[in-house]
Design an enzyme around this catalytic site. Structure first.
Site, PDB file in Angstrom:
ATOM      1  N   ASP A  56       0.836  -1.198   0.000  1.00  0.00           N
ATOM      2  CA  ASP A  56       0.000   0.000   0.000  1.00  0.00           C
ATOM      3  C   ASP A  56       0.870   1.246   0.000  1.00  0.00           C
ATOM      4  OD1 ASP A  56      -1.969   1.897   0.305  1.00  0.00           O
ATOM      5  OD2 ASP A  56      -2.434   1.388   2.381  1.00  0.00           O
TER       6      ASP A  56
ATOM      7  N   GLU B 278      -2.956  10.829  -0.577  1.00  0.00           N
ATOM      8  CA  GLU B 278      -4.133   9.966  -0.417  1.00  0.00           C
ATOM      9  C   GLU B 278      -4.316   9.517   1.014  1.00  0.00           C
ATOM     10  OE1 GLU B 278      -6.303   6.026  -0.285  1.00  0.00           O
ATOM     11  OE2 GLU B 278      -4.296   6.612   0.411  1.00  0.00           O
TER      12      GLU B 278
ATOM     13  N   ASP C 112      -5.379   0.737  -5.734  1.00  0.00           N
ATOM     14  CA  ASP C 112      -4.628   1.255  -4.589  1.00  0.00           C
ATOM     15  C   ASP C 112      -3.643   0.174  -4.168  1.00  0.00           C
ATOM     16  OD1 ASP C 112      -3.782   2.120  -2.069  1.00  0.00           O
ATOM     17  OD2 ASP C 112      -5.686   3.058  -1.589  1.00  0.00           O
TER      18      ASP C 112
ATOM     19  N   HIS D 253      -0.014  -0.389   6.884  1.00  0.00           N
ATOM     20  CA  HIS D 253       0.386   0.944   7.350  1.00  0.00           C
ATOM     21  C   HIS D 253       1.529   0.905   8.369  1.00  0.00           C
ATOM     22  CE1 HIS D 253      -3.497   3.325   6.108  1.00  0.00           C
ATOM     23  NE2 HIS D 253      -2.859   2.768   5.084  1.00  0.00           N
TER      24      HIS D 253
END
Length: 854
Positions: free
Chosen positions: A510, A547, A576, A656
């Site tokens: 990501d 984003e 994405d 993340h």
């Protein structure tokens, strides 16, 4: 960081220096609007003197330079391949060699020549035998003159036939040149794209460079990565490549400005590590509130409104507490967890990753498995995306550098009012242990790791200090990278293809996986472009910035071009996180059903060999509804550009965190890069479906069918919340019935057009070409007609969102929702408002239906 460091400029090479090894013919110069000169670079990350400068990234320079190595390898391989393919054409009646690739693709004027080859035109001598000519003494004429006269007569005869065909409108040489034939055979284009996708392992090489260093939005790392991406856009023959700047509100952590610590009682004093063992970038929440607060610790499960309501009912006070909640669960949006805690009276919110959702309870953790290690931290933004999307200080207008209109942070409805911070399981486990014996223990749905006790805490809980002191920049520059392939028939109509570039750390999955796939698609399309191919409609590629902070880059782009996109936007295709597993998912406007199925039917699943479409049918899977959470939101919900979002998914991954790195992708995400290749094929084929087919493959009949199912879902939703109330949906059903009828009439043209073209040997008359383009225009306008564009129109208190069918609910966050305005009113107990929304939506659907054939 403790202080604001002075930005040190990198000696970024000029474009000519970076591409000096490439042939001059492949180079392109920067346009006047692009960021290129040293003077511009000196201000690229600060809008004014004294503004915050994010830390420099020392490894950025090698990453930018690496574009040369990748491009040289690609061009060498391409030249070698062309030399190998430059063999004698077996179908040629001459001995001259011709590139097999060009033989397969070059179909210029093919329909024209094929159609004329089917005409039976008498030879010159046949005409002589039927026509009674004056007697001429041919012996007195030179033989060469006879040949010349005969050839002239043949030329005049052919010109006469052409005149008749043009005058009768069988051929048209105007703007809509279908009569001239497409420049290339579409099937050969598709075969070429699939055969060349990742044929030299480019995706792996791209991802290695992307993950060389952290690239948070607004930092030097992400700017330099943007320049690297721009160079590859140019190498892929894209036109008008530019770095489009916006100045937006961003926050950055200070190294000593964050703290989570138990400060009372004395015997339990303790301080959290906060950072990951593999520290590459600081842990924080984007758009979090700055503050330093202390209060009793309370565990609130997933942090949903229902969870806080249960605590209240059980007598556990949240007032001025520091709330500990876990990710995922009944409230998937981290921002809404913080908002629910704020509304419950909490002073601060800590969010952690529980192994029950994404750690060792699920399976082996990295580096031995795919799941989140115990020291990993899930970063992310806590801006309220379901209320304000894009720059939280400019809701509804673009944050261009010359824009002077800004809200103050404390005025923005998109920001929470209490500080928050994310932590790891290692830190959270210590806090949970400190709660034992305080408050209550609830059932299984409040328990994560089975071996750990989960107590709620209460007023007697240990006191925790949460500190989140940060740097906040109201106008921090971010840069979208844009480039396009201009269409030859309808250059004003755009198929927009996007992926974001910024990441919370190095971002292998990501968004690096999506960036790598998009760059490879651009490379393959660039090879086609060098052979002379152009699509019918313009394809615009975008590498979005910001984003991760509330979808800023894509939203500002849309808000800066609202009117143009409502007029010219045909489709937006978003990827994405491209690959984290083997199961293909897509969320989209119902218009995509036909073109997506067609693309999926051509692509094989790397594990089974079956087509992706076959697996979908076997598993009973289908296109899901659009929610929120990625860059399609502004396109679909603000300007009505029909959108789709796609991914190959697996189990949870170190989302993340800095463990979402190249090693994770190489070992667990997609070790042989086969699913990256499959995604590239699906993505590229879908682009070609929409950009290069004369008749757009969207189907409004699919939309009408989907709306009928949405109404049934809404009816069930209303009945659950009814409490002796009712909602009359008959008007909505009637409008949908009208849409069904009108869409069937509308699509009768599809067969009419095909019958005409096939019946005329592949030719399209000027009138039929005009009718086809008008048909396509009405088809793409349909989704825009579903916007509420009345003065002050849009969702109540969230007027950025204009689409009456798709948009996030106030409390749904990432989740998909249909008829959000109706559902919000039901949730608020406003049944009159809900009924008014139903009637308004019914009127918009009916009007959109009537425009199709009127």
């Amino acid at each position: 960081m403790d202080s604001k460091a002075t930005y040190e400029h990198l000696p970024i090479p000029t474009y000519e220096e970076a591409t000096s090894s490439r042939p001059a013919s492949s180079q392109s110069r920067l346009g006047p609007e692009e960021i290129s000169d040293d003077a511009e670079r000196q201000g690229l990350l600060s809008s004014s003197a004294g503004n915050y400068r994010p830390p420099t990234v020392e490894s950025a320079r090698p990453s930018l330079d690496s574009v040369d190595g990748i491009e040289q390898d690609g061009e060498i391989d391409m030249r070698r391949e062309m030399e190998q393919m430059d063999i004698e054409d077996p179908l040629s009646d001459t001995s001259s060699n011709r590139s097999l690739l060009r033989y397969r693709l070059s179909k210029s004027f093919s329909n024209f020549t094929n159609s004329f080859s089917s005409l039976s035109i008498p030879s010159f001598r046949d005409y002589l035998s039927y026509v009674k000519w004056p007697r001429i003494n041919y012996e007195q004429l030179d033989a060469n003159r006879v040949v010349i006269l005969g050839r002239l007569f043949g030329v005049f005869l052919i010109m006469g036939v052409l005149y008749v065909l043009i005058a009768s409108d069988v051929l048209s040489f105007g703007r809509n040149r279908m009569g001239m034939g497409q420049m290339y055979d579409p099937e050969s284009i598709r075969i070429f794209v699939q055969n060349h996708m990742n044929d030299h392992d480019h995706m792996r090489k791209y991802l290695e460079h992307i993950t060389d260093f952290p690239h948070v939005a607004g930092t030097e790392g992400n700017y330099v990565l943007g320049e690297w991406v721009a160079e590859l856009f140019k190498a892929g023959e894209l036109e008008d490549v530019q770095m489009d700047r916006y100045d937006v509100y961003l926050n950055y952590p200070r190294k000593d400005g964050r703290r989570v610590a138990i400060i009372e009682p004395e015997n339990l004093k303790w301080e959290a590590q906060i950072e990951e063992d593999q520290e590459q970038d600081l842990v924080f929440h984007g758009h979090s509130k700055s503050g330093d607060v202390t209060g009793p610790l309370i565990y609130a499960n997933y942090g949903s409104r229902d969870d806080f309501k249960r605590l209240e009912n059980e007598g556990v006070s949240i007032k001025d507490a520091i709330v500990l909640v876990r990710y995922y669960g009944t409230q998937g949006d981290r921002a809404l967890k913080v908002k629910a805690a704020e509304l419950a009276g909490a002073a601060g919110c800590i969010i952690y990753s529980d192994p029950a959702q994404d750690g060792f309870v699920q399976g082996p953790t990295f580096p031995n498995g795919r799941f989140m290690p115990a020291d990993a931290v899930q970063r992310g933004a806590v801006s309220l995306m379901s209320r304000v999307v894009g720059d939280v200080l400019t809701p509804g207008w673009a944050s261009t550098p010359d824009n002077k209109q800004h809200l103050k942070p404390e005025e923005s409805p998109g920001l929470n009012k209490i500080p928050s911070i994310p932590i790891s399981w290692n830190d959270a486990e210590h806090l949970l242990e400190a709660l034992q014996g305080h408050g209550k223990q609830f059932g299984d749905d409040w328990v994560g790791v089975p071996e750990v006790q989960y107590w709620t805490g209460n007023g007697t809980s240990p006191k925790v200090n949460l500190k989140n002191i940060q740097d906040e920049e109201v106008k921090q520059p971010i840069y979208n990278v844009l480039g396009k392939l201009t269409g030859w028939e309808e250059p004003e109509k755009k198929i927009i293809v996007g992926n974001h570039r910024d990441a919370w750390c190095t971002g292998a999955a990501d968004p690096g996986s999506g960036t790598a796939v998009m760059l490879e698609i651009i490379r393959v399309f660039g090879e086609l472009r060098r052979l002379g191919w152009r699509p019918l409609r313009t394809i615009e590629f975008a590498s979005w910035d910001g984003e991760e902070y509330n979808l800023i880059g894509s939203t500002e782009h849309v808000e800066n071009r609202e009117a143009a996109l409502r007029e010219s936007g045909v489709a937006y295709i978003n990827v994405d996180v491209a690959v984290t597993g083997t199961d293909f998912y897509a969320s989209a406007s119902p218009l995509y059903e036909h073109p997506l199925m067609h693309a999926m039917n051509r692509v094989s699943d790397p594990s089974t060999g079956k087509s992706i479409r076959e697996l979908w049918d076997e598993q009973g899977r289908g296109i899901e509804n659009l929610g929120a959470g990625s860059d399609f939101v502004a396109f679909q919900d603000i300007v009505g550009t029909s959108s789709i979002d796609m991914a190959f998914k697996g189990g949870k991954f170190p989302y993340h965190s800095c463990y979402d790195n190249f090693e994770w992708m190489s070992k667990f995400g997609d070790p042989d890069w086969s699913y990256h290749k499959a995604m590239g094929e699906i993505w590229a084929l879908l682009i070609l479906e929409l950009a290069d087919k004369p008749l757009l493959p969207f189907q409004i009949t699919s939309y009408a069918k989907s709306i009928s199912s949405y109404i049934d879902d809404l009816d069930a939703y209303a009945k659950v919340s009814a409490d002796n109330k009712s909602l009359d949906l008959n008007g909505l059903r009637t409008a949908t019935d009208i849409l069904t009828q009108e869409s069937q009439r509308f699509h009768n043209f599809d067969q009419t057009w095909r019958d005409f073209v096939f019946g005329s040997g592949g030719f399209e008359s000027g009138n039929m070409g005009t009718a086809r383009i008008e048909h396509n225009n009405r088809l793409t306008q349909f989704e825009t007609d579903l916007l509420d564009l009345r003065e002050d129109g849009g969702l109540v208190n969230r007027t950025q969102f204009k689409h009456v069918i798709f948009a996030p609910q106030v409390w749904s966050g990432y989740d998909d929702a249909t008829f959000p305005g109706v559902r919000d009113a039901i949730d608020a107990g406003d049944w009159d408002g809900a009924q008014a929304q139903v009637e308004m939506i019914a009127g918009i659907i009916k009007a959109a239906a009537e425009k199709l054939n009127g």
